[in-house]
Design a protein around this motif. Structure first.
Motif, PDB file in Angstrom:
ATOM      1  N   SER A 231      -4.094   0.429  -0.689  1.00 30.83           N
ATOM      2  CA  SER A 231      -3.745  -0.838  -0.061  1.00 30.83           C
ATOM      3  C   SER A 231      -2.464  -0.630   0.726  1.00 30.83           C
ATOM      4  O   SER A 231      -1.564   0.096   0.287  1.00 30.83           O
ATOM      5  N   TYR A 232      -2.390  -1.251   1.889  1.00 28.27           N
ATOM      6  CA  TYR A 232      -1.273  -0.995   2.796  1.00 28.27           C
ATOM      7  C   TYR A 232      -0.905  -2.299   3.478  1.00 28.27           C
ATOM      8  O   TYR A 232      -1.784  -3.017   3.961  1.00 28.27           O
ATOM      9  N   VAL A 233       0.384  -2.600   3.540  1.00 29.52           N
ATOM     10  CA  VAL A 233       0.814  -3.872   4.112  1.00 29.52           C
ATOM     11  C   VAL A 233       1.913  -3.653   5.139  1.00 29.52           C
ATOM     12  O   VAL A 233       2.775  -2.780   4.979  1.00 29.52           O
ATOM     13  N   LYS A 234       1.853  -4.415   6.226  1.00 34.04           N
ATOM     14  CA  LYS A 234       2.898  -4.434   7.245  1.00 34.04           C
ATOM     15  C   LYS A 234       3.289  -5.880   7.516  1.00 34.04           C
ATOM     16  O   LYS A 234       2.431  -6.744   7.731  1.00 34.04           O
ATOM     17  N   HIS A 235       4.609  -6.138   7.513  1.00 35.93           N
ATOM     18  CA  HIS A 235       5.136  -7.447   7.877  1.00 35.93           C
ATOM     19  C   HIS A 235       5.758  -7.376   9.270  1.00 35.93           C
ATOM     20  O   HIS A 235       5.897  -6.294   9.847  1.00 35.93           O
ATOM     21  N   ALA A 236       6.151  -8.533   9.770  1.00 34.43           N
ATOM     22  CA  ALA A 236       6.747  -8.577  11.105  1.00 34.43           C
ATOM     23  C   ALA A 236       7.986  -7.696  11.184  1.00 34.43           C
ATOM     24  O   ALA A 236       8.231  -7.038  12.209  1.00 34.43           O
ATOM     25  N   SER A 237       8.774  -7.646  10.124  1.00 34.92           N
ATOM     26  CA  SER A 237       9.993  -6.838  10.116  1.00 34.92           C
ATOM     27  C   SER A 237       9.699  -5.342  10.157  1.00 34.92           C
ATOM     28  O   SER A 237      10.583  -4.541  10.461  1.00 34.92           O
TER      29      SER A 237
ATOM     30  N   SER B 201     -10.109   1.241   2.074  1.00 32.54           N
ATOM     31  CA  SER B 201      -8.769   0.703   1.849  1.00 32.54           C
ATOM     32  C   SER B 201      -8.725  -0.765   2.223  1.00 32.54           C
ATOM     33  O   SER B 201      -9.657  -1.306   2.824  1.00 32.54           O
ATOM     34  N   VAL B 202      -7.628  -1.396   1.831  1.00 34.63           N
ATOM     35  CA  VAL B 202      -7.344  -2.770   2.247  1.00 34.63           C
ATOM     36  C   VAL B 202      -6.044  -2.742   3.041  1.00 34.63           C
ATOM     37  O   VAL B 202      -5.007  -2.290   2.528  1.00 34.63           O
TER      38      VAL B 202
ATOM     39  N   ASN C 269     -14.226  -4.861  -3.900  1.00 36.42           N
ATOM     40  CA  ASN C 269     -12.955  -5.439  -4.328  1.00 36.42           C
ATOM     41  C   ASN C 269     -12.168  -4.534  -5.265  1.00 36.42           C
ATOM     42  O   ASN C 269     -11.005  -4.819  -5.563  1.00 36.42           O
ATOM     43  N   ILE C 270     -12.783  -3.445  -5.715  1.00 36.43           N
ATOM     44  CA  ILE C 270     -12.039  -2.499  -6.537  1.00 36.43           C
ATOM     45  C   ILE C 270     -10.858  -1.928  -5.761  1.00 36.43           C
ATOM     46  O   ILE C 270      -9.836  -1.544  -6.339  1.00 36.43           O
ATOM     47  N   ARG C 271     -10.978  -1.913  -4.433  1.00 42.06           N
ATOM     48  CA  ARG C 271      -9.880  -1.385  -3.617  1.00 42.06           C
ATOM     49  C   ARG C 271      -8.633  -2.235  -3.739  1.00 42.06           C
ATOM     50  O   ARG C 271      -7.521  -1.753  -3.522  1.00 42.06           O
TER      51      ARG C 271
ATOM     52  N   CYS D 251      -3.553  -0.720  -5.353  1.00 42.30           N
ATOM     53  CA  CYS D 251      -2.121  -0.892  -5.133  1.00 42.30           C
ATOM     54  C   CYS D 251      -1.358  -1.056  -6.436  1.00 42.30           C
ATOM     55  O   CYS D 251      -0.138  -0.924  -6.469  1.00 42.30           O
ATOM     56  N   LEU D 252      -2.067  -1.355  -7.527  1.00 36.45           N
ATOM     57  CA  LEU D 252      -1.403  -1.506  -8.814  1.00 36.45           C
ATOM     58  C   LEU D 252      -1.159  -0.167  -9.501  1.00 36.45           C
ATOM     59  O   LEU D 252      -0.409  -0.105 -10.472  1.00 36.45           O
TER      60      LEU D 252
END
Length: 595
Positions: A349-355, A370-371, A585-587, A591-592
């Motif tokens: 799992s990978y996340v990007k914010h505006a910052s 991936s998510v 949804n196992i993906r 991230c945990l």
């Protein structure tokens, strides 16, 4: 990356020397080399028209340049209206349909596409509400430039040296239809991984080479003829306003700098008095200046990547000379004028914010199982070559393009979306314009938008996406073959209708929950999905919730021995685990693993 107009630079860059191979009428005089403290400002192509502004509509593509477009321009001008002056003639969809002999729906699509890629953020078309687009119309000369570049062909990916090698690769047979197939588009993309996709430098050089060859025709379409000044090219002049129409295609700027208008870098308009109208200049002078700058940039690109090249690459666009193409396998980095990249994420799992983003565009490339969360306000977004993934895009104010993907769920709040050459993908959309489906697609599904995060509505407001208009279930499918794309050219289907998308079954619709730990540091006001659900989907959702509540109550009231309770618990856990894997949804749990 922004299209805003910055203040003029305090110093004017020295003009680059004329290229030795450029076929221009510029003088061959050279100047002595001096020390320059400020860096050279180079000319660059605007990527937006080439990446998000090409429509596979045959009547919009003119291979003979000015021969066909000159009478079309004249007809558009005769049909135009102007509220300000003759220098800004505008046409609506009816005039476009009449002049180009296309349907009203396609004419409206032309207007919406130009609005999405136009360089001028203060243009009335860019800021028009959906109901006002037709009344506002488009500047005739912006339309002419848009029509000319419809002849552009994208750079062929590096893995194949000629279009014939991939002409009948897919979908002549398909594993999804019970046959042993050759490579699907995604397998084709993955077969050479990083080397397959052209680098940013490849694409920029390819676009500049196309412009270097065709700018003469484009300038002549924008120029005005002056009586008594000779014949042919000698009688053509270009005004300051017409020069700025070329900002649709090119701009000046460099890494870490803002874009500057063409006129601020053109010395022949620099001495005009502020209170006096600018005097048109010979079109040949403007053309020579542009060609010199383009050649200088091509030389700069070649020098910058010469030590990092991984071998020769041959471009497939037959409209561009092979020697004009600069190629590189260098991985592009984030710059102020370029997009941010999320590339090669696998089983995570990978996340990007505006910052986390330095620009206002994002490219999600080659991500699998991936998510991906991009929880930010954006202008443009591209998803390319991904499989078995869920990709959540925050709010995209201009355009989203999803290409060569398989079994991907895309969740997007956007003004418009284009889907090309995808298989078995589901799109959960909050879109203000009809989804555009081009190329060869199979088993696509569309559904209403199904998620939210705390800053979603603030981000939508920033980029101009409205929640009161959602045309998710009105996809428009164009031809199977995209003449701009050298990768997917199935034989014998050039005039066939592309497969459209069907609506996701309402009983299969579920809300997508973005984990709280991905919410970001700032807290927003969004507490629920801002796009209202259609009645059928809402009723199905309420029915499922009711059934779930009844099952929970039955389980709670059922009297079982401890051994039977353990058996029931084990069975429920097993079914839940099976569902996690079957649904993908196992993906969400990957991230945990690091916590």
């Amino acid at each position: 990356m922004t299209d805003s107009t910055p203040p003029p630079p305090t110093t004017e860059p020295s003009p680059p020397p004329p290229p030795p191979s450029a076929s221009t009428s510029s003088p061959t005089k050279t100047t002595t080399t001096t020390t320059i403290k400020s860096p050279q400002i180079y000319i660059h192509p605007r990527r937006e028209p080439f990446e998000h502004g090409l429509l596979p509509i045959s009547k919009l593509i003119f291979s003979d340049g000015t021969q066909s477009l000159t009478p079309i321009k004249d007809k558009l001008l005769s049909l135009s209206s102007s509220s300000d002056s003759e220098s800004t003639p505008r046409v609506n969809s009816a005039a476009i349909a009449d002049a180009l002999r296309i349907s009203p729906d396609h004419a409206r699509l032309v207007l919406e596409t130009i609005a999405a890629v136009l360089h001028d953020d203060v243009d009335p078309l860019v800021n028009a509400k959906p109901s006002e687009i037709d009344a506002v119309g488009v500047n005739v000369f912006d339309l002419v430039v848009f029509l000319y570049v419809q002849s552009y062909k994208r750079l062929l990916p590096k893995g194949h040296r000629d279009s014939a090698s991939v002409a009948d690769v897919w979908p002549s047979t398909s594993a999804f239809d019970g046959f042993l197939s050759a490579l699907s588009p995604l397998q084709l993309v993955r077969s050479n991984t990083r080397r397959f996709m052209p680098s940013q430098a490849d694409e920029e050089a390819h676009q500049l080479s196309y412009l270097h060859k065709h700018l003469g025709n484009i300038v002549s379409l924008l120029a005005d003829s002056v009586d008594g000044q000779g014949e042919g090219e000698e009688s053509l002049v270009l005004s300051l306003e017409k020069l700025e129409r070329l900002s649709f295609l090119v701009y000046f700027g460099e890494k870490g700098s803002e874009r500057t208008p063409l006129s601020q870098n053109a010395s022949f308009f620099a001495n005009s008095y502020p209170d006096m109208p600018t005097v048109p200049v010979p079109a040949a002078q403007v053309l020579d200046w542009l060609l010199q700058n383009i050649a200088s940039t091509l030389e700069h690109i070649s020098e910058r990547i010469s030590t990092k090249e991984n071998g020769p690459t041959v471009a497939s666009d037959q409209d561009v000379q092979m020697a004009d193409i600069c190629t590189s396998s260098v991985k592009a980095s984030t710059t102020a004028r370029g997009p941010s990249f999320i590339e090669g994420i696998s089983k995570s799992s990978y996340v990007k914010h505006a910052s986390d983003l330095k620009g206002t565009s994002i490219k999600v490339i080659n991500c699998h199982e991936s998510v991906i969360y991009v929880l930010a306000p954006l202008r443009y977004a591209t998803v390319y070559g991904c499989s078995d993934a869920t990709i959540v895009l925050g709010a995209v104010g201009k355009a989203v393009r999803v290409e060569h993907c398989e079994r991907v769920h895309v969740v997007a709040a956007a003004k418009r979306i284009c889907i090309a050459n995808c298989r078995e993908c589901v799109f959960f959309l909050g879109v203000n314009q009809q989804p555009l489906i081009v190329g060869d697609n199979h088993k696509l599904q569309v559904a209403p938008y199904n998620t939210y995060y705390s800053q979603l509505e603030e981000h939508m407001k920033q980029v101009g996406v409205v929640s009161t208009i959602n045309r998710w279930d009105e996809p428009v499918a164009l031809g199977v073959v995209d003449p701009h794309d050298s990768l997917s050219h199935p034989a014998g289907v050039s005039d066939a209708q592309a497969e459209s998308a069907i609506r996701l079954d309402q009983d299969q619709f579920t809300n997508f929950l973005i984990p709280n730990w991905f919410g970001g540091e700032e807290v927003g006001s969004t507490k629920d999905n801002p796009f209202p659900l259609p009645d059928t989907y809402m009723a199905s959702q309420q029915r499922n919730h009711k059934n779930l509540g009844e099952i929970k109550q039955i389980l709670k009231e059922t009297q079982l021995e401890e051994s039977r309770k353990r058996e029931l618990s084990t069975a429920l856990h097993a079914y839940f685990k099976d569902w996690l894997y079957a649904s993908g949804n196992i993906r969400q749990l990957y991230c945990l693993q690091g916590d």
